[in-house]
Design a protein around this motif. Structure first.
Motif, mmCIF file in Angstrom:
data_model
loop_
_atom_site.group_PDB
_atom_site.id
_atom_site.type_symbol
_atom_site.label_atom_id
_atom_site.label_comp_id
_atom_site.label_asym_id
_atom_site.label_seq_id
_atom_site.Cartn_x
_atom_site.Cartn_y
_atom_site.Cartn_z
ATOM 1 N N PHE A 15 -6.943 128.618 -17.049
ATOM 2 C CA PHE A 15 -5.896 128.466 -16.044
ATOM 3 C C PHE A 15 -6.480 128.479 -14.637
ATOM 4 O O PHE A 15 -6.054 127.728 -13.762
ATOM 5 N N ALA A 16 -7.448 129.379 -14.410
ATOM 6 C CA ALA A 16 -7.994 129.563 -13.069
ATOM 7 C C ALA A 16 -9.151 128.625 -12.760
ATOM 8 O O ALA A 16 -9.397 128.294 -11.599
ATOM 9 N N LEU A 17 -9.864 128.187 -13.786
ATOM 10 C CA LEU A 17 -11.041 127.352 -13.578
ATOM 11 C C LEU A 17 -10.624 125.940 -13.196
ATOM 12 O O LEU A 17 -9.763 125.346 -13.852
ATOM 13 N N PRO A 18 -11.180 125.377 -12.136
ATOM 14 C CA PRO A 18 -10.877 123.969 -11.825
ATOM 15 C C PRO A 18 -11.218 123.072 -13.004
ATOM 16 O O PRO A 18 -12.265 123.225 -13.641
ATOM 17 N N THR A 19 -10.332 122.152 -13.281
ATOM 18 C CA THR A 19 -10.517 121.338 -14.481
ATOM 19 C C THR A 19 -11.795 120.507 -14.434
ATOM 20 O O THR A 19 -12.426 120.274 -15.463
ATOM 21 N N ALA A 20 -12.170 120.044 -13.243
ATOM 22 C CA ALA A 20 -13.405 119.273 -13.133
ATOM 23 C C ALA A 20 -14.623 120.127 -13.496
ATOM 24 O O ALA A 20 -15.556 119.651 -14.150
ATOM 25 N N GLY A 38 -5.763 124.240 -23.829
ATOM 26 C CA GLY A 38 -4.528 124.594 -24.520
ATOM 27 C C GLY A 38 -4.542 125.947 -25.184
ATOM 28 O O GLY A 38 -3.466 126.515 -25.458
ATOM 29 N N LEU A 39 -5.718 126.516 -25.442
ATOM 30 C CA LEU A 39 -5.800 127.794 -26.143
ATOM 31 C C LEU A 39 -5.024 128.924 -25.469
ATOM 32 O O LEU A 39 -4.335 129.694 -26.147
ATOM 33 N N PRO A 40 -5.093 129.084 -24.142
ATOM 34 C CA PRO A 40 -4.357 130.203 -23.518
ATOM 35 C C PRO A 40 -2.855 130.160 -23.763
ATOM 36 O O PRO A 40 -2.212 131.214 -23.806
ATOM 37 N N PHE A 41 -2.279 128.969 -23.929
ATOM 38 C CA PHE A 41 -0.844 128.883 -24.151
ATOM 39 C C PHE A 41 -0.467 129.521 -25.486
ATOM 40 O O PHE A 41 0.569 130.186 -25.598
ATOM 41 N N ILE A 42 -1.288 129.316 -26.505
ATOM 42 C CA ILE A 42 -1.012 129.923 -27.801
ATOM 43 C C ILE A 42 -1.106 131.445 -27.694
ATOM 44 O O ILE A 42 -0.223 132.175 -28.160
ATOM 45 N N VAL A 43 -2.166 131.925 -27.072
ATOM 46 C CA VAL A 43 -2.383 133.372 -26.986
ATOM 47 C C VAL A 43 -1.272 134.050 -26.201
ATOM 48 O O VAL A 43 -0.675 135.038 -26.658
ATOM 49 N N ARG A 44 -0.961 133.519 -25.032
ATOM 50 C CA ARG A 44 0.026 134.174 -24.167
ATOM 51 C C ARG A 44 1.456 134.031 -24.687
ATOM 52 O O ARG A 44 2.316 134.820 -24.310
ATOM 53 N N THR A 45 1.714 133.059 -25.541
ATOM 54 C CA THR A 45 3.043 132.932 -26.124
ATOM 55 C C THR A 45 3.220 133.871 -27.311
ATOM 56 O O THR A 45 4.289 134.465 -27.496
ATOM 57 N N VAL A 46 2.182 134.027 -28.111
ATOM 58 C CA VAL A 46 2.279 134.864 -29.305
ATOM 59 C C VAL A 46 2.125 136.344 -28.962
ATOM 60 O O VAL A 46 2.755 137.207 -29.602
ATOM 61 N N GLU A 47 1.334 136.654 -27.969
ATOM 62 C CA GLU A 47 0.993 138.037 -27.665
ATOM 63 C C GLU A 47 2.212 138.947 -27.444
ATOM 64 O O GLU A 47 2.306 140.013 -28.072
ATOM 65 N N GLY A 58 -1.305 115.471 -20.480
ATOM 66 C CA GLY A 58 -1.524 115.093 -19.088
ATOM 67 C C GLY A 58 -2.841 115.562 -18.507
ATOM 68 O O GLY A 58 -3.071 115.402 -17.299
ATOM 69 N N GLU A 59 -3.712 116.133 -19.333
ATOM 70 C CA GLU A 59 -4.972 116.655 -18.826
ATOM 71 C C GLU A 59 -5.885 115.519 -18.363
ATOM 72 O O GLU A 59 -5.980 114.468 -19.009
ATOM 73 N N TYR A 60 -6.563 115.750 -17.244
ATOM 74 C CA TYR A 60 -7.403 114.702 -16.656
ATOM 75 C C TYR A 60 -8.806 115.213 -16.339
ATOM 76 O O TYR A 60 -9.788 114.717 -16.860
ATOM 77 N N GLY A 61 -8.888 116.229 -15.489
ATOM 78 C CA GLY A 61 -10.188 116.639 -14.961
ATOM 79 C C GLY A 61 -11.165 117.108 -16.016
ATOM 80 O O GLY A 61 -12.354 116.758 -15.980
ATOM 81 N N SER A 62 -10.697 117.915 -16.970
ATOM 82 C CA SER A 62 -11.614 118.459 -17.968
ATOM 83 C C SER A 62 -11.939 117.464 -19.077
ATOM 84 O O SER A 62 -12.801 117.739 -19.918
ATOM 85 N N VAL A 63 -11.278 116.306 -19.092
ATOM 86 C CA VAL A 63 -11.463 115.340 -20.166
ATOM 87 C C VAL A 63 -12.360 114.174 -19.757
ATOM 88 O O VAL A 63 -13.194 113.710 -20.545
ATOM 89 N N ILE A 64 -12.215 113.702 -18.512
ATOM 90 C CA ILE A 64 -12.880 112.447 -18.152
ATOM 91 C C ILE A 64 -14.398 112.550 -18.206
ATOM 92 O O ILE A 64 -15.082 111.554 -18.477
ATOM 93 N N PHE A 65 -14.955 113.744 -17.957
ATOM 94 C CA PHE A 65 -16.414 113.854 -17.948
ATOM 95 C C PHE A 65 -16.981 113.816 -19.361
ATOM 96 O O PHE A 65 -18.012 113.195 -19.615
#
Length: 272
Positions: A103-108, A150-159, A209-216
């Motif tokens: 969440f905090a890390l810039p996607t690029a 996407g992993l944090p969404f699973i953890v924070r929803t189930v927790e 909709g992910e862009y920055g972490s995927v294009i590289f």
């Protein structure tokens, strides 16, 4: 004289007006502009723009890759949530903080780190390449980057659901002779299923909709590893604003149908 009826929610009218104004300005107007821009192409032009082989390949990779990534994050996300809730160990707070790192890390930055790690000469990419498995610059790398965000969404929803889950049912199952696997499958997982579906939906929506972490790490090869958001950027750089908006409308419609289907599945599960 009839006493004036006191409003049970003071300031409701003002709050509702501000909320609707905010919704109109930040959500509805941009969506309306997106829907109106492809009208410049006409119906035939719009259909031709969104059914080009390159566009269909990009949409297929974005949506199928997002679903695969979200599905792949469910087991580890559930495991991490279980460990954080049910166990106390040194470094637990550090692990809890690392969950929110995407969440905090810039996607690029995330994309560069994943590419350096899984490139053919990277720490993990080189051993995998020796085994004949190439990750970077392939659709597999796209799915990997989507799973990372996407992993944090699973953890924070189930927790929170797992934290509030009473242990009496598990103790009763154990008293009746159920094994730990049977208790997990028949008692715990049914109670966590709505939360898992909600986390799956949010992880998939974020990955689409992910862009920055995927294009590289994708390599961005047309018809192979090119995602739909990148194709929108390509058309914008070519000053094809209507064509870019057409791809955006297609993504919006498909995302809405996907979330609607997941919501219906979640409701049916709760009724069952």
């Amino acid at each position: 004289m009839t006493p004036r009826r006191r409003d049970p929610l003071p300031g409701f009218g003002l709050s509702l007006g501000v909320t609707l104004l905010w919704l109109l300005g930040l959500v509805l107007l941009p969506l309306l502009a997106l829907l109106l821009r492809p009208l410049e192409l006409g119906p035939a032009g719009f259909w031709h723009s969104v059914t080009e082989p390159r566009v269909l390949a990009a949409l297929r990779l974005s949506f199928l890759g997002a679903l695969a990534a979200a599905a792949a994050t469910v087991p580890p996300g559930l495991l991490v949530a279980w460990v954080l809730v049910r166990y106390r160990f040194p470094g637990r707070r550090l692990l809890d903080g690392m969950v929110d790192l995407p969440f905090a890390l810039p996607t690029a930055v995330a994309g560069l780190a994943l590419t350096a790690l899984y490139a053919p000469n990277g720490w993990l990419g080189a051993p995998l390449a020796a085994l004949g498995l190439k990750v970077a610059y392939t659709p597999l790398g796209v799915v990997l980057a989507m799973a990372f965000v996407g992993l944090p969404f699973i953890v924070r929803t189930v927790e929170p659901v797992l934290r509030d889950l009473p242990r009496e049912a598990e103790e009763a199952a154990a008293t009746l002779g159920a094994s730990r696997a049977q208790t997990l499958w028949r008692v715990v997982l049914p109670a966590l299923a709505p939360a898992l579906l909600a986390g799956f939906a949010m992880a998939a929506a974020r990955a689409i909709g992910e862009y920055g972490s995927v294009i590289f790490i994708a390599g961005n090869m047309p018809m192979v590893s090119e995602i739909a958001p990148l194709l929108i950027v390509v058309r914008l750089e070519q000053f094809d604003y209507a064509g870019a908006a057409a791809v955006g409308v297609a993504m919006l419609a498909l995302s809405f149908l996907l979330l609607l289907a997941l919501n219906l599945v979640q409701r049916l599960w709760r009724r069952a």
